[in-house]
Design an enzyme around this catalytic site. Structure first.
Site, PDB file in Angstrom:
ATOM      1  N   HIS A 256       0.851  -1.189   0.000  1.00 10.46           N
ATOM      2  CA  HIS A 256       0.000   0.000   0.000  1.00 10.46           C
ATOM      3  C   HIS A 256       0.889   1.242   0.000  1.00 10.46           C
ATOM      4  CE1 HIS A 256      -3.207   2.812   1.065  1.00 10.46           C
ATOM      5  NE2 HIS A 256      -4.015   1.882   0.596  1.00 10.46           N
ATOM      6  N   GLU A 311      -7.790  -5.333  -0.026  1.00  7.78           N
ATOM      7  CA  GLU A 311      -8.345  -6.115  -1.133  1.00  7.78           C
ATOM      8  C   GLU A 311      -8.263  -7.608  -0.893  1.00  7.78           C
ATOM      9  OE1 GLU A 311     -10.026  -4.385  -2.762  1.00  7.78           O
ATOM     10  OE2 GLU A 311      -9.085  -2.785  -3.901  1.00  7.78           O
TER      11      GLU A 311
HETATM   12  N1  CMC Z   1       4.087  -7.354  -4.619  1.00  5.04           N
HETATM   13  C1  CMC Z   1       5.403  -7.320  -4.850  1.00  5.04           C
HETATM   14  N2  CMC Z   1       6.133  -6.211  -4.747  1.00  5.04           N
HETATM   15  C2  CMC Z   1       5.504  -5.093  -4.396  1.00  5.04           C
HETATM   16  C3  CMC Z   1       4.129  -5.049  -4.129  1.00  5.04           C
HETATM   17  C4  CMC Z   1       3.419  -6.258  -4.245  1.00  5.04           C
HETATM   18  N3  CMC Z   1       2.114  -6.303  -4.018  1.00  5.04           N
HETATM   19  N4  CMC Z   1       3.772  -3.801  -3.795  1.00  5.04           N
HETATM   20  C5  CMC Z   1       4.883  -3.060  -3.860  1.00  5.04           C
HETATM   21  N5  CMC Z   1       5.936  -3.853  -4.220  1.00  5.04           N
HETATM   22  C6  CMC Z   1       7.323  -3.452  -4.370  1.00  5.04           C
HETATM   23  C7  CMC Z   1       7.551  -2.699  -5.678  1.00  5.04           C
HETATM   24  O1  CMC Z   1       7.857  -3.578  -6.711  1.00  5.04           O
HETATM   25  C8  CMC Z   1       8.718  -1.816  -5.295  1.00  5.04           C
HETATM   26  O2  CMC Z   1       9.891  -2.590  -5.310  1.00  5.04           O
HETATM   27  P1  CMC Z   1      11.286  -1.960  -5.836  1.00  5.04           P
HETATM   28  O3  CMC Z   1      11.495  -0.715  -5.076  1.00  5.04           O
HETATM   29  O4  CMC Z   1      12.263  -3.029  -5.558  1.00  5.04           O
HETATM   30  O5  CMC Z   1      11.065  -1.693  -7.287  1.00  5.04           O
HETATM   31  C9  CMC Z   1       8.435  -1.471  -3.833  1.00  5.04           C
HETATM   32  O6  CMC Z   1       7.639  -2.540  -3.330  1.00  5.04           O
HETATM   33  C10 CMC Z   1       7.685  -0.173  -3.630  1.00  5.04           C
HETATM   34  O7  CMC Z   1       6.604  -0.170  -4.512  1.00  5.04           O
HETATM   35  P2  CMC Z   1       5.917   1.132  -5.044  1.00  5.04           P
HETATM   36  O8  CMC Z   1       5.566   0.886  -6.471  1.00  5.04           O
HETATM   37  O9  CMC Z   1       6.726   2.357  -4.720  1.00  5.04           O
HETATM   38  O10 CMC Z   1       4.635   1.173  -4.184  1.00  5.04           O
HETATM   39  P3  CMC Z   1       3.447   2.135  -4.468  1.00  5.04           P
HETATM   40  O11 CMC Z   1       3.200   2.875  -3.227  1.00  5.04           O
HETATM   41  O12 CMC Z   1       3.678   2.957  -5.674  1.00  5.04           O
HETATM   42  O13 CMC Z   1       2.285   1.104  -4.813  1.00  5.04           O
HETATM   43  C11 CMC Z   1       0.492  -0.372  -4.623  1.00  5.04           C
HETATM   44  C12 CMC Z   1       1.267   0.752  -3.937  1.00  5.04           C
HETATM   45  C13 CMC Z   1      -0.767  -0.677  -3.833  1.00  5.04           C
HETATM   46  C14 CMC Z   1       0.076   0.085  -6.035  1.00  5.04           C
HETATM   47  C15 CMC Z   1       1.381  -1.622  -4.719  1.00  5.04           C
HETATM   48  O14 CMC Z   1       1.713  -2.068  -3.417  1.00  5.04           O
HETATM   49  C16 CMC Z   1       0.749  -2.747  -5.510  1.00  5.04           C
HETATM   50  O15 CMC Z   1       0.867  -2.762  -6.734  1.00  5.04           O
HETATM   51  N6  CMC Z   1       0.089  -3.743  -4.826  1.00  5.04           N
HETATM   52  C17 CMC Z   1      -0.587  -4.830  -5.528  1.00  5.04           C
HETATM   53  C18 CMC Z   1      -1.953  -4.368  -6.050  1.00  5.04           C
HETATM   54  C19 CMC Z   1      -2.957  -4.211  -4.938  1.00  5.04           C
HETATM   55  O16 CMC Z   1      -3.104  -5.067  -4.063  1.00  5.04           O
HETATM   56  N7  CMC Z   1      -3.683  -3.086  -4.990  1.00  5.04           N
HETATM   57  C20 CMC Z   1      -4.714  -2.761  -3.989  1.00  5.04           C
HETATM   58  C21 CMC Z   1      -4.260  -1.632  -3.122  1.00  5.04           C
HETATM   59  S1  CMC Z   1      -5.286  -1.416  -1.650  1.00  5.04           S
HETATM   60  C22 CMC Z   1      -6.720  -0.669  -2.275  1.00  5.04           C
HETATM   61  C23 CMC Z   1      -6.574   0.783  -2.364  1.00  5.04           C
HETATM   62  O17 CMC Z   1      -6.601   1.452  -1.305  1.00  5.04           O
HETATM   63  O18 CMC Z   1      -6.468   1.281  -3.495  1.00  5.04           O
END
Ligand code: CMC
Length: 366
Positions: A256, A311
């Protein structure tokens, strides 16, 4: 020239002051106005919490009855909306149908600024759009809303064609309350950006539905059930999840932007789901997948503090009350429209157009 701050993804950028909710990502806390969201989910109903967000306080009995009556009176879809929905090909996904259906609710009198009457009318109709479409896809006669039932019970009734079990209504109500509002998430931001241009409520909510649809936001729960189905057995969980992470892919239902500890909505929904799924092998597998996922994320992404998000258990709750995967995200929208519309009203009350800047990295003309 003043130096610009570059924040790709708007990480940690504050774009509004709000009375609506506090999302404390360090401590895993969620507040709706001056109430803990988890307490609201246990002790209150969809309509009561909507009243809190829209009017600023929990309702008296009289106020609650008035709101329920207004919602009931606005549930039916205009004939032109049904006729247009009938024309959409069967393979168009439900979020696109919902976005289109909401768009069709535009009325000439609904110009800016947005009003509570418009908000209530829209919130009342969104469940009917989803249920109408589902019935058409299943080849059954769409049910008219049942005015003897409150918002959540009527939604389940229209989807399933029978008076729902009170335990299912309670469980879905808890989910719909816990997802009504969540600070400046992507879809709420989209709604506020549109409202800030003095566009109408329907345009704001249509934009929000488009943002919610993506798998990084509201599109994750059906991907969670797909992941559990593909894993299939407890023995397969670790190799399957490891293979995903080796390929650099994300595990759905984890991580998240704001929560760096457990998502409090996941904690609450885990309890709700487990009460309904005590003997369900699917839920047993899902909790195993959660544990293995957390272990592997700590291994592959140390220091990232990736936890289970809302989720993961949203999927478990919606599955337990008998909803199809295809309507998981539309059901999220049926709930979040309360928060979106509260933000639109708040934006309109103290409006300044939201207009950030971009950093030109191209070449200058000679
Ligand atoms: N699985 C594997 N790696 C992950 C995940 C995950 N679910 N989430 C984040 N990471 C990694 C990402 O690859 C990155 O790694 P690195 O720095 O080595 O490249 C690191 O963690 C930080 O990620 P980020 O992209 O900076 O994180 P973000 O804040 O931009 O993204 C997120 C948040 C929710 C989009 C992401 O965690 C994600 O894609 N999760 C899976 C999809 C999901 O479950 N979405 C529902 C979110 S909850 C409902 C809502 O409130 O919207």
């Amino acid at each position: 020239m003043a130096e610009n701050i570059i924040a790709i993804g708007l990480d940690n950028v504050v774009v509004a002051e709000t009375d609506l909710s506090l999302v404390d990502g360090q401590n895993g806390l969620l507040v709706y106005r001056n109430h803990w969201a988890r307490d609201l989910a246990i002790h209150h109903t969809f309509e009561e919490v909507a009243h809190l967000l829209w009017y600023g306080e929990l309702p008296t009995e009289q106020q609650l009855n008035a709101l329920k009556e207004k919602l009931k009176a606005n549930r039916t879809l205009p004939a032109h909306v049904k006729a247009a929905l009938d024309q959409i090909p069967a393979d168009v996904d439900m979020m696109s149908v919902l976005r289109t259906g909401v768009s069709l609710l535009a009325e000439p009198t609904h110009a800016w600024p947005p009003t509570l009457e418009q908000v209530i009318s829209l919130t009342a109709k969104m469940p009917t759009i989803v249920a109408y479409r589902q019935a058409c896809l299943q080849g059954t006669e769409p049910l008219e809303p049942n005015s003897a039932l409150d918002h959540t019970a009527n939604y389940l009734y229209m989807l399933k064609g029978e008076i729902p079990h009170p335990a299912h209504v309670r469980a879905l109500d808890a989910y719909l309350i816990l997802t009504q509002e969540h600070g400046m998430n992507a879809s709420t931001f989209a709604a506020r950006v549109v409202a800030s241009t003095r566009s109408d409520l329907i345009s704001s909510i249509t934009a929000a539905i488009g943002a919610l649809k993506g798998p990084l936001h509201g599109g994750a729960p059906s991907e969670v059930t797909e992941m559990i189905e593909q894993i299939g057995t407890k023995e397969n969980a670790e190799p399957w999840l490891r293979a995903k992470l080796e390929k650099g892919e994300r595990l759905m239902g984890f991580g998240h932007r704001v929560y760096k500890t457990i998502d409090p909505r996941a904690t609450a929904l885990r309890v709700v789901a487990s009460e309904l799924s005590a003997d369900d092998p699917w839920f047993d597998l899902a909790t195993h997948v959660e544990q293995v996922g957390l272990k592997l994320l700590a291994e592959y992404k140390p220091n990232r503090k990736l936890n289970t998000n809302v989720e993961f258990f949203a999927a478990a709750v919606m599955r337990a009350v008998g909803l199809d995967d295809a309507i998981f995200t539309p059901t999220f929208a049926v709930s979040r429209v309360v928060g979106w519309s509260a933000h639109v009203l708040e934006q309109a009350a103290n409006n300044r157009i939201i207009r950030p800047q971009s950093n030109y990295t191209g070449v200058m003309p000679e």
